[in-house]
Design a protein around this motif. Structure first.
Motif, PDB file in Angstrom:
ATOM      1  N   GLN A  68      -9.799   6.977  -2.104  1.00 34.97           N
ATOM      2  CA  GLN A  68      -8.651   7.410  -2.908  1.00 34.97           C
ATOM      3  C   GLN A  68      -7.558   7.971  -2.015  1.00 34.97           C
ATOM      4  O   GLN A  68      -6.388   7.722  -2.227  1.00 34.97           O
ATOM      5  CB  GLN A  68      -9.065   8.506  -3.867  1.00 34.97           C
ATOM      6  N   TRP A  69      -7.958   8.778  -1.025  1.00 34.65           N
ATOM      7  CA  TRP A  69      -6.978   9.376  -0.109  1.00 34.65           C
ATOM      8  C   TRP A  69      -6.235   8.312   0.686  1.00 34.65           C
ATOM      9  O   TRP A  69      -5.027   8.398   0.868  1.00 34.65           O
ATOM     10  CB  TRP A  69      -7.665  10.366   0.840  1.00 34.65           C
ATOM     11  N   GLU A  70      -6.972   7.311   1.156  1.00 31.86           N
ATOM     12  CA  GLU A  70      -6.320   6.241   1.922  1.00 31.86           C
ATOM     13  C   GLU A  70      -5.309   5.505   1.061  1.00 31.86           C
ATOM     14  O   GLU A  70      -4.215   5.183   1.518  1.00 31.86           O
ATOM     15  CB  GLU A  70      -7.367   5.284   2.484  1.00 31.86           C
ATOM     16  N   GLY A  71      -5.663   5.244  -0.198  1.00 31.90           N
ATOM     17  CA  GLY A  71      -4.735   4.596  -1.118  1.00 31.90           C
ATOM     18  C   GLY A  71      -3.493   5.432  -1.345  1.00 31.90           C
ATOM     19  O   GLY A  71      -2.363   4.911  -1.366  1.00 31.90           O
ATOM     20  N   LEU A  72      -3.669   6.736  -1.513  1.00 33.12           N
ATOM     21  CA  LEU A  72      -2.531   7.630  -1.703  1.00 33.12           C
ATOM     22  C   LEU A  72      -1.642   7.633  -0.473  1.00 33.12           C
ATOM     23  O   LEU A  72      -0.414   7.539  -0.582  1.00 33.12           O
ATOM     24  CB  LEU A  72      -3.017   9.052  -2.003  1.00 33.12           C
ATOM     25  N   LEU A  73      -2.244   7.698   0.702  1.00 29.21           N
ATOM     26  CA  LEU A  73      -1.458   7.702   1.941  1.00 29.21           C
ATOM     27  C   LEU A  73      -0.682   6.405   2.129  1.00 29.21           C
ATOM     28  O   LEU A  73       0.464   6.425   2.582  1.00 29.21           O
ATOM     29  CB  LEU A  73      -2.369   7.977   3.141  1.00 29.21           C
ATOM     30  N   VAL A  74      -1.289   5.277   1.773  1.00 28.70           N
ATOM     31  CA  VAL A  74      -0.594   3.986   1.868  1.00 28.70           C
ATOM     32  C   VAL A  74       0.613   3.980   0.940  1.00 28.70           C
ATOM     33  O   VAL A  74       1.703   3.561   1.327  1.00 28.70           O
ATOM     34  CB  VAL A  74      -1.555   2.809   1.548  1.00 28.70           C
ATOM     35  N   ARG A  75       0.428   4.462  -0.281  1.00 25.75           N
ATOM     36  CA  ARG A  75       1.535   4.512  -1.232  1.00 25.75           C
ATOM     37  C   ARG A  75       2.645   5.436  -0.771  1.00 25.75           C
ATOM     38  O   ARG A  75       3.823   5.107  -0.876  1.00 25.75           O
ATOM     39  CB  ARG A  75       1.050   4.915  -2.616  1.00 25.75           C
ATOM     40  N   LEU A  76       2.279   6.596  -0.252  1.00 24.56           N
ATOM     41  CA  LEU A  76       3.287   7.534   0.244  1.00 24.56           C
ATOM     42  C   LEU A  76       4.033   6.969   1.448  1.00 24.56           C
ATOM     43  O   LEU A  76       5.248   7.117   1.558  1.00 24.56           O
ATOM     44  CB  LEU A  76       2.646   8.876   0.591  1.00 24.56           C
ATOM     45  N   ALA A  77       3.305   6.323   2.356  1.00 20.06           N
ATOM     46  CA  ALA A  77       3.945   5.707   3.518  1.00 20.06           C
ATOM     47  C   ALA A  77       4.901   4.606   3.084  1.00 20.06           C
ATOM     48  O   ALA A  77       5.986   4.448   3.650  1.00 20.06           O
ATOM     49  CB  ALA A  77       2.889   5.151   4.477  1.00 20.06           C
ATOM     50  N   SER A  78       4.507   3.865   2.066  1.00 20.90           N
ATOM     51  CA  SER A  78       5.353   2.800   1.538  1.00 20.90           C
ATOM     52  C   SER A  78       6.648   3.372   0.964  1.00 20.90           C
ATOM     53  O   SER A  78       7.731   2.848   1.195  1.00 20.90           O
ATOM     54  CB  SER A  78       4.589   2.024   0.467  1.00 20.90           C
ATOM     55  N   ILE A  79       6.525   4.458   0.250  1.00 22.48           N
ATOM     56  CA  ILE A  79       7.711   5.112  -0.319  1.00 22.48           C
ATOM     57  C   ILE A  79       8.589   5.658   0.798  1.00 22.48           C
ATOM     58  O   ILE A  79       9.806   5.469   0.795  1.00 22.48           O
ATOM     59  CB  ILE A  79       7.296   6.239  -1.283  1.00 22.48           C
ATOM     60  N   ALA A  80       7.972   6.318   1.772  1.00 24.54           N
ATOM     61  CA  ALA A  80       8.722   6.925   2.869  1.00 24.54           C
ATOM     62  C   ALA A  80       9.452   5.880   3.709  1.00 24.54           C
ATOM     63  O   ALA A  80      10.555   6.133   4.194  1.00 24.54           O
ATOM     64  CB  ALA A  80       7.789   7.752   3.749  1.00 24.54           C
ATOM     65  N   SER A  81       8.858   4.703   3.856  1.00 19.14           N
ATOM     66  CA  SER A  81       9.474   3.661   4.676  1.00 19.14           C
ATOM     67  C   SER A  81      10.471   2.820   3.893  1.00 19.14           C
ATOM     68  O   SER A  81      11.173   1.997   4.472  1.00 19.14           O
ATOM     69  CB  SER A  81       8.396   2.758   5.270  1.00 19.14           C
ATOM     70  N   GLY A  82      10.500   3.000   2.582  1.00 18.24           N
ATOM     71  CA  GLY A  82      11.404   2.200   1.759  1.00 18.24           C
ATOM     72  C   GLY A  82      10.847   0.835   1.429  1.00 18.24           C
ATOM     73  O   GLY A  82      11.515   0.002   0.836  1.00 18.24           O
ATOM     74  N   SER A  83       9.598   0.591   1.784  1.00 16.33           N
ATOM     75  CA  SER A  83       8.958  -0.690   1.522  1.00 16.33           C
ATOM     76  C   SER A  83       8.468  -0.744   0.088  1.00 16.33           C
ATOM     77  O   SER A  83       8.079   0.254  -0.493  1.00 16.33           O
ATOM     78  CB  SER A  83       7.768  -0.859   2.474  1.00 16.33           C
TER      79      SER A  83
END
Length: 97
Positions: A68-83
């Motif tokens: 779950q944490w890895e999924g959350l981090l991927v989503r947050l990184a995606s938002i932060a990068s604008g992807s």
């Protein structure tokens, strides 16, 4: 998930769980809170999927749900990068009103 980690006590609990599974009794000792208060926090963390509980006798042993944490981090990184990769929000691409 973000709401679940938006509380100081829950952040302390997560910090304690980062090294591995802990019994609720150990969390109680270190936090200095009541058992009903710990149960409230653990219910929120488990409902978010960020923490898992395993009953053993009268105690529950809690651990971080790494998937779950890895999924959350991927989503947050995606938002932060604008992807837009990995995001399934139907509002992506719409203009803010």
């Amino acid at each position: 998930m973000l709401k679940a980690i938006g509380d100081e006590n829950r952040l302390l609990i997560l910090d304690m769980l980062k090294d591995g599974e802990k019994c609720a009794c150990k969390l109680l000792e270190r936090l200095g809170i009541s058992q009903p208060t710990l149960s409230h926090h653990m219910k929120i963390l488990c409902a978010s999927g960020l923490v898992s509980g395993r009953r053993e006798g009268k105690w529950v042993h809690y651990s971080i749900n790494r998937i779950q944490w890895e999924g959350l981090l991927v989503r947050l990184a995606s938002i932060a990068s604008g992807s837009e990769n990995g995001l399934s929000c139907e509002c992506i691409g719409r203009e803010a009103v």
